[in-house]
Design a protein around this motif. Structure first.
Motif, PDB file in Angstrom:
ATOM      1  N   ASN A   1       0.820  -1.223   0.000  1.00  0.00           N
ATOM      2  CA  ASN A   1       0.000   0.000   0.000  1.00  0.00           C
ATOM      3  C   ASN A   1       0.849   1.266   0.000  1.00  0.00           C
ATOM      4  O   ASN A   1       0.606   2.198   0.770  1.00  0.00           O
ATOM      5  N   GLY A   2       1.863   1.281  -0.840  1.00  0.00           N
ATOM      6  CA  GLY A   2       2.680   2.478  -0.987  1.00  0.00           C
ATOM      7  C   GLY A   2       3.882   2.540  -0.070  1.00  0.00           C
ATOM      8  O   GLY A   2       4.670   3.497  -0.148  1.00  0.00           O
ATOM      9  N   ARG A   3       4.063   1.535   0.798  1.00  0.00           N
ATOM     10  CA  ARG A   3       5.216   1.512   1.697  1.00  0.00           C
ATOM     11  C   ARG A   3       6.076   0.289   1.376  1.00  0.00           C
ATOM     12  O   ARG A   3       5.546  -0.810   1.165  1.00  0.00           O
ATOM     13  N   PRO A   4       7.398   0.440   1.351  1.00  0.00           N
ATOM     14  CA  PRO A   4       8.267  -0.708   1.089  1.00  0.00           C
ATOM     15  C   PRO A   4       8.248  -1.684   2.266  1.00  0.00           C
ATOM     16  O   PRO A   4       8.189  -1.279   3.427  1.00  0.00           O
ATOM     17  N   CYS A   5       8.268  -2.966   1.964  1.00  0.00           N
ATOM     18  CA  CYS A   5       8.249  -3.963   3.025  1.00  0.00           C
ATOM     19  C   CYS A   5       8.963  -5.228   2.578  1.00  0.00           C
ATOM     20  O   CYS A   5       9.275  -5.405   1.395  1.00  0.00           O
ATOM     21  N   TYR A   6       9.217  -6.109   3.531  1.00  0.00           N
ATOM     22  CA  TYR A   6       9.852  -7.389   3.276  1.00  0.00           C
ATOM     23  C   TYR A   6       8.849  -8.499   3.540  1.00  0.00           C
ATOM     24  O   TYR A   6       8.241  -8.562   4.610  1.00  0.00           O
ATOM     25  N   ARG A   7       8.691  -9.385   2.565  1.00  0.00           N
ATOM     26  CA  ARG A   7       7.820 -10.545   2.748  1.00  0.00           C
ATOM     27  C   ARG A   7       8.676 -11.721   3.207  1.00  0.00           C
ATOM     28  O   ARG A   7       9.708 -12.020   2.603  1.00  0.00           O
ATOM     29  N   MET A   8       8.231 -12.378   4.290  1.00  0.00           N
ATOM     30  CA  MET A   8       8.999 -13.459   4.873  1.00  0.00           C
ATOM     31  C   MET A   8       8.110 -14.665   5.138  1.00  0.00           C
ATOM     32  O   MET A   8       6.950 -14.520   5.538  1.00  0.00           O
ATOM     33  N   ARG A   9       8.659 -15.841   4.903  1.00  0.00           N
ATOM     34  CA  ARG A   9       7.975 -17.086   5.206  1.00  0.00           C
ATOM     35  C   ARG A   9       8.201 -17.425   6.671  1.00  0.00           C
ATOM     36  O   ARG A   9       9.316 -17.281   7.179  1.00  0.00           O
ATOM     37  N   ILE A  10       7.139 -17.853   7.382  1.00  0.00           N
ATOM     38  CA  ILE A  10       7.284 -18.234   8.782  1.00  0.00           C
ATOM     39  C   ILE A  10       6.808 -19.678   8.984  1.00  0.00           C
ATOM     40  O   ILE A  10       5.829 -20.120   8.394  1.00  0.00           O
ATOM     41  N   SER A  11       7.551 -20.406   9.832  1.00  0.00           N
ATOM     42  CA  SER A  11       7.196 -21.783  10.185  1.00  0.00           C
ATOM     43  C   SER A  11       7.322 -21.930  11.695  1.00  0.00           C
ATOM     44  O   SER A  11       8.344 -21.541  12.268  1.00  0.00           O
ATOM     45  N   PRO A  12       6.307 -22.475  12.355  1.00  0.00           N
ATOM     46  CA  PRO A  12       6.350 -22.576  13.818  1.00  0.00           C
ATOM     47  C   PRO A  12       7.354 -23.619  14.292  1.00  0.00           C
ATOM     48  O   PRO A  12       7.524 -24.661  13.670  1.00  0.00           O
ATOM     49  N   ARG A  13       8.010 -23.321  15.398  1.00  0.00           N
ATOM     50  CA  ARG A  13       8.929 -24.278  15.998  1.00  0.00           C
ATOM     51  C   ARG A  13       8.167 -25.395  16.705  1.00  0.00           C
ATOM     52  O   ARG A  13       8.673 -26.496  16.869  1.00  0.00           O
ATOM     53  N   ARG A  14       6.940 -25.093  17.142  1.00  0.00           N
ATOM     54  CA  ARG A  14       6.083 -26.079  17.800  1.00  0.00           C
ATOM     55  C   ARG A  14       4.702 -25.990  17.164  1.00  0.00           C
ATOM     56  O   ARG A  14       4.139 -24.899  17.051  1.00  0.00           O
ATOM     57  N   ARG A  15       4.170 -27.117  16.790  1.00  0.00           N
ATOM     58  CA  ARG A  15       2.865 -27.117  16.128  1.00  0.00           C
ATOM     59  C   ARG A  15       1.763 -27.182  17.181  1.00  0.00           C
ATOM     60  O   ARG A  15       1.203 -28.239  17.459  1.00  0.00           O
ATOM     61  N   GLU A  16       1.476 -26.006  17.753  1.00  0.00           N
ATOM     62  CA  GLU A  16       0.463 -25.891  18.781  1.00  0.00           C
ATOM     63  C   GLU A  16      -0.781 -25.248  18.197  1.00  0.00           C
ATOM     64  O   GLU A  16      -0.809 -24.814  17.040  1.00  0.00           O
ATOM     65  N   LYS A  17      -1.838 -25.139  19.016  1.00  0.00           N
ATOM     66  CA  LYS A  17      -3.130 -24.703  18.487  1.00  0.00           C
ATOM     67  C   LYS A  17      -3.135 -23.258  18.000  1.00  0.00           C
ATOM     68  O   LYS A  17      -3.955 -22.896  17.171  1.00  0.00           O
ATOM     69  N   TYR A  18      -2.221 -22.422  18.487  1.00  0.00           N
ATOM     70  CA  TYR A  18      -2.187 -21.037  18.035  1.00  0.00           C
ATOM     71  C   TYR A  18      -1.122 -20.794  16.971  1.00  0.00           C
ATOM     72  O   TYR A  18      -0.920 -19.665  16.542  1.00  0.00           O
ATOM     73  N   ALA A  19      -0.404 -21.831  16.557  1.00  0.00           N
ATOM     74  CA  ALA A  19       0.695 -21.664  15.603  1.00  0.00           C
ATOM     75  C   ALA A  19       0.178 -21.500  14.179  1.00  0.00           C
ATOM     76  O   ALA A  19      -0.909 -21.956  13.831  1.00  0.00           O
ATOM     77  N   LEU A  20       1.009 -20.875  13.353  1.00  0.00           N
ATOM     78  CA  LEU A  20       0.610 -20.538  11.990  1.00  0.00           C
ATOM     79  C   LEU A  20       1.692 -20.910  10.996  1.00  0.00           C
ATOM     80  O   LEU A  20       2.879 -20.684  11.240  1.00  0.00           O
ATOM     81  N   ASP A  21       1.305 -21.484   9.869  1.00  0.00           N
ATOM     82  CA  ASP A  21       2.170 -21.646   8.703  1.00  0.00           C
ATOM     83  C   ASP A  21       1.765 -20.580   7.695  1.00  0.00           C
ATOM     84  O   ASP A  21       0.601 -20.536   7.270  1.00  0.00           O
ATOM     85  N   GLY A  22       2.705 -19.724   7.313  1.00  0.00           N
ATOM     86  CA  GLY A  22       2.299 -18.694   6.365  1.00  0.00           C
ATOM     87  C   GLY A  22       3.391 -17.686   6.085  1.00  0.00           C
ATOM     88  O   GLY A  22       4.584 -18.020   6.049  1.00  0.00           O
ATOM     89  N   GLU A  23       2.979 -16.448   5.911  1.00  0.00           N
ATOM     90  CA  GLU A  23       3.901 -15.370   5.570  1.00  0.00           C
ATOM     91  C   GLU A  23       3.550 -14.120   6.361  1.00  0.00           C
ATOM     92  O   GLU A  23       2.410 -13.920   6.776  1.00  0.00           O
ATOM     93  N   ILE A  24       4.552 -13.281   6.554  1.00  0.00           N
ATOM     94  CA  ILE A  24       4.337 -11.961   7.149  1.00  0.00           C
ATOM     95  C   ILE A  24       5.005 -10.920   6.262  1.00  0.00           C
ATOM     96  O   ILE A  24       5.928 -11.229   5.494  1.00  0.00           O
ATOM     97  N   TRP A  25       4.512  -9.700   6.367  1.00  0.00           N
ATOM     98  CA  TRP A  25       5.108  -8.559   5.686  1.00  0.00           C
ATOM     99  C   TRP A  25       5.590  -7.585   6.752  1.00  0.00           C
ATOM    100  O   TRP A  25       4.817  -7.187   7.635  1.00  0.00           O
ATOM    101  N   ILE A  26       6.870  -7.200   6.675  1.00  0.00           N
ATOM    102  CA  ILE A  26       7.473  -6.302   7.660  1.00  0.00           C
ATOM    103  C   ILE A  26       7.824  -4.989   6.980  1.00  0.00           C
ATOM    104  O   ILE A  26       8.510  -4.973   5.951  1.00  0.00           O
ATOM    105  N   ASP A  27       7.327  -3.882   7.538  1.00  0.00           N
ATOM    106  CA  ASP A  27       7.625  -2.556   6.997  1.00  0.00           C
ATOM    107  C   ASP A  27       9.135  -2.328   7.036  1.00  0.00           C
ATOM    108  O   ASP A  27       9.772  -2.512   8.081  1.00  0.00           O
ATOM    109  N   SER A  28       9.733  -1.934   5.905  1.00  0.00           N
ATOM    110  CA  SER A  28      11.187  -1.817   5.835  1.00  0.00           C
ATOM    111  C   SER A  28      11.710  -0.520   6.427  1.00  0.00           C
ATOM    112  O   SER A  28      12.928  -0.331   6.526  1.00  0.00           O
ATOM    113  N   GLU A  29      10.811   0.376   6.838  1.00  0.00           N
ATOM    114  CA  GLU A  29      11.231   1.603   7.514  1.00  0.00           C
ATOM    115  C   GLU A  29      11.034   1.501   9.025  1.00  0.00           C
ATOM    116  O   GLU A  29      11.910   1.874   9.808  1.00  0.00           O
TER     117      GLU A  29
END
Length: 238
Positions: A143-171
């Motif tokens: 949305n007009g701001r530079p960011c980094y897309r990263m793949r995330i994998s949980p260290r423990r497969r618990e009920k709140y854990a997620l397999d997916g991606e996050i976007w981190i604002d680069s500023e």
């Protein structure tokens, strides 16, 4: 219907304790991205700064849930106040539609929010190096701001854990988007669940903007859940 309600609540709980921190479109950056470790170090530092800086926010939240096979839907408005360090108070202001969805989905979400705000529980589900491994994917535009897309994998497969991606604002190095699926299926009846949570910058603080969850459930079919945030005020430490 009970199966549907259980699955919808479980899919939402994956995100209610994510850090209080954009569809991304690919775009090249003018400078090379920092290393993964540098990005994570700056993200952790930013999270700590935000935890110290955010004193309070007041927001009106719109809850919406629907199941298309049963042709059932419900909408609820909630006035929510957050106060540092982990106080969260929510008051229902209006509701329309299915009372069953309200009592078995919306009310359960509000109860779970209070339970998982505790520091001990929050640390176990936060998207941080202690809980996840990270891999750099690409530099993009959010949305007009530079960011980094990263793949995330949980260290423990618990009920709140997620397999997916996050976007981190680069500023700012805050998380601006989370997208993925439960690392552990919420129910044997759940065929597929996708969750997308987005954040926006309000008075220098990245706060939740909306959460969308979509599930395909055996027998119950397709169901959706969304929560939209409208901020009335945000107080920060000067």
């Amino acid at each position: 219907m009970r199966i549907l309600i259980k699955c919808v609540v479980c899919s939402f709980l994956l995100f209610i304790s994510s850090p209080l921190r954009a569809q991304a479109t690919a775009g090249p950056q003018s400078e090379p991205a920092p290393s993964v470790q540098e990005i994570l170090d700056r993200m952790v530092t930013r999270n700590a700064w935000q935890d110290r800086t955010l004193l309070e926010f007041r927001a009106l939240r719109k809850f919406y849930a629907a199941n298309f096979r049963f042709k059932t839907e419900s909408t609820m408005y909630v006035q929510t106040v957050f106060r540092r360090p982990d106080q969260l108070q929510s008051t229902v202001t209006s509701h329309e539609g299915s009372n069953l969805i309200r009592s078995r989905v919306f009310d359960k979400i509000l109860e779970a929010e209070n339970e998982t705000r505790a520091k001990k529980d929050k640390k176990q589900v936060d998207i941080i190096p202690a809980n996840y491994t990270f891999a750099f994917v690409d530099a993009e535009d959010c949305n007009g701001r530079p960011c980094y897309r990263m793949r995330i994998s949980p260290r423990r497969r618990e009920k709140y854990a997620l397999d997916g991606e996050i976007w981190i604002d680069s500023e700012d190095y805050s998380i601006v988007r989370i997208h993925g699926a439960p690392a552990k299926r919420p129910s044997l009846w759940t065929l597929k669940t996708e969750i997308d949570r987005r954040y926006k910058k309000v008075d220098g603080i990245w706060l939740p903007e909306r959460m969308d969850s979509s599930s395909n459930i055996m027998i119950a079919g397709h169901s959706v859940l969304s929560i939209e945030y409208t901020y009335n005020s945000v107080q920060t430490q000067q």
